[in-house]
Design a protein around this motif. Sequence first.
Motif, PDB file in Angstrom:
ATOM      1  N   ARG A 138      31.412  41.241  13.910  1.00  0.00           N
ATOM      2  CA  ARG A 138      31.215  41.478  12.618  1.00  0.00           C
ATOM      3  C   ARG A 138      29.910  42.492  12.507  1.00  0.00           C
ATOM      4  O   ARG A 138      29.785  43.298  11.828  1.00  0.00           O
ATOM      5  N   ALA A 141      30.609  45.823  13.535  1.00  0.00           N
ATOM      6  CA  ALA A 141      31.580  46.664  12.657  1.00  0.00           C
ATOM      7  C   ALA A 141      30.624  47.061  11.441  1.00  0.00           C
ATOM      8  O   ALA A 141      30.708  47.977  10.854  1.00  0.00           O
ATOM      9  N   TYR A 142      29.744  46.160  11.239  1.00  0.00           N
ATOM     10  CA  TYR A 142      28.756  46.223   9.880  1.00  0.00           C
ATOM     11  C   TYR A 142      27.905  47.428  10.079  1.00  0.00           C
ATOM     12  O   TYR A 142      27.432  48.233   9.278  1.00  0.00           O
ATOM     13  N   ALA A 158      34.185  45.221   1.101  1.00  0.00           N
ATOM     14  CA  ALA A 158      34.697  45.064   2.647  1.00  0.00           C
ATOM     15  C   ALA A 158      33.682  44.254   3.730  1.00  0.00           C
ATOM     16  O   ALA A 158      34.033  43.393   4.256  1.00  0.00           O
ATOM     17  N   SER A 159      32.441  44.519   3.298  1.00  0.00           N
ATOM     18  CA  SER A 159      31.306  43.914   3.807  1.00  0.00           C
ATOM     19  C   SER A 159      31.254  42.404   3.812  1.00  0.00           C
ATOM     20  O   SER A 159      31.242  41.448   4.603  1.00  0.00           O
ATOM     21  N   LEU A 162      34.319  40.999   5.648  1.00  0.00           N
ATOM     22  CA  LEU A 162      34.192  41.074   7.066  1.00  0.00           C
ATOM     23  C   LEU A 162      33.402  39.807   7.413  1.00  0.00           C
ATOM     24  O   LEU A 162      33.638  39.045   8.277  1.00  0.00           O
ATOM     25  N   ARG A 167      40.345  38.539   6.951  1.00  0.00           N
ATOM     26  CA  ARG A 167      40.934  39.870   7.505  1.00  0.00           C
ATOM     27  C   ARG A 167      41.531  40.728   6.435  1.00  0.00           C
ATOM     28  O   ARG A 167      41.536  41.664   6.261  1.00  0.00           O
ATOM     29  N   PHE A 170      39.544  42.430   3.811  1.00  0.00           N
ATOM     30  CA  PHE A 170      38.857  43.601   4.619  1.00  0.00           C
ATOM     31  C   PHE A 170      39.998  44.799   4.788  1.00  0.00           C
ATOM     32  O   PHE A 170      39.483  45.816   4.341  1.00  0.00           O
ATOM     33  N   THR A 174      39.416  48.549   2.950  1.00  0.00           N
ATOM     34  CA  THR A 174      39.216  49.659   3.817  1.00  0.00           C
ATOM     35  C   THR A 174      40.421  50.663   3.662  1.00  0.00           C
ATOM     36  O   THR A 174      40.497  51.558   4.387  1.00  0.00           O
ATOM     37  N   ALA A 189      36.070  45.755  14.817  1.00  0.00           N
ATOM     38  CA  ALA A 189      35.962  44.244  14.081  1.00  0.00           C
ATOM     39  C   ALA A 189      37.017  43.507  14.444  1.00  0.00           C
ATOM     40  O   ALA A 189      37.238  42.435  14.041  1.00  0.00           O
ATOM     41  N   ALA A 192      36.496  39.847  15.400  1.00  0.00           N
ATOM     42  CA  ALA A 192      35.809  39.325  14.265  1.00  0.00           C
ATOM     43  C   ALA A 192      36.422  38.479  13.602  1.00  0.00           C
ATOM     44  O   ALA A 192      35.982  37.291  12.785  1.00  0.00           O
ATOM     45  N   TRP A 193      37.719  38.255  13.765  1.00  0.00           N
ATOM     46  CA  TRP A 193      38.589  37.206  12.997  1.00  0.00           C
ATOM     47  C   TRP A 193      38.986  36.199  13.840  1.00  0.00           C
ATOM     48  O   TRP A 193      39.041  36.336  14.952  1.00  0.00           O
TER      49      TRP A 193
END
Length: 196
Positions: A138, A141-142, A158-159, A162, A167, A170, A174, A189, A192-193
Amino acid sequence: MTPSPLTAFAGKRKVAAGSLHAVAQTLKELVSREPDAQILVFNDDNGQQVDLNLHGSLAEVLQRLPQPREQVEEIAVPATPRTAGRPRLGVVAREITLLPRHWEWLATQPGGASVALRKLVEHAQRGNKAVDEQRQARETAYRFMSALAGDEAGFEEASRALFAGQRAAFLTQTASWPADVREYVLQLAQAAWSAD
């Protein structure tokens, strides 16, 4: 340790990806054709920007880069004789602050405070590996999003999605981003999930 792969963008368009030397060569050729190109280079492992000095000839650009590990000659270092005392383990001394009851508990542990703390850290690393990987993905990606997509529609939403691990939200936020930016942020990302 293998150097991190890089990805380069000219504006919102992905123009290069791969090793440091391959990306530098591609970018040097690009700035020769498009001197006003706004180039940003990102480390694929952490999303941080990488500065490349593209001034001068291609040979000069490549010469300034660190050489790949296999090309660097290993210098033989004579072994130092072992001395009495504790083995050198690469331990780094730093200060930590604990409450008195924590110090009291640590003092009762076999091997003392240092051994107990190392065991606790090792246990926490093993137990939190999946959560740590999600958090790092995360953050990675950020970092990229902030640099290249901060002006895109839905960036704030989106942030939030995230960092909330949402997901689907997000992906929705995006969806209208430039294709190369969207694809790269989704690549960063990916871990991240949660695996729900």
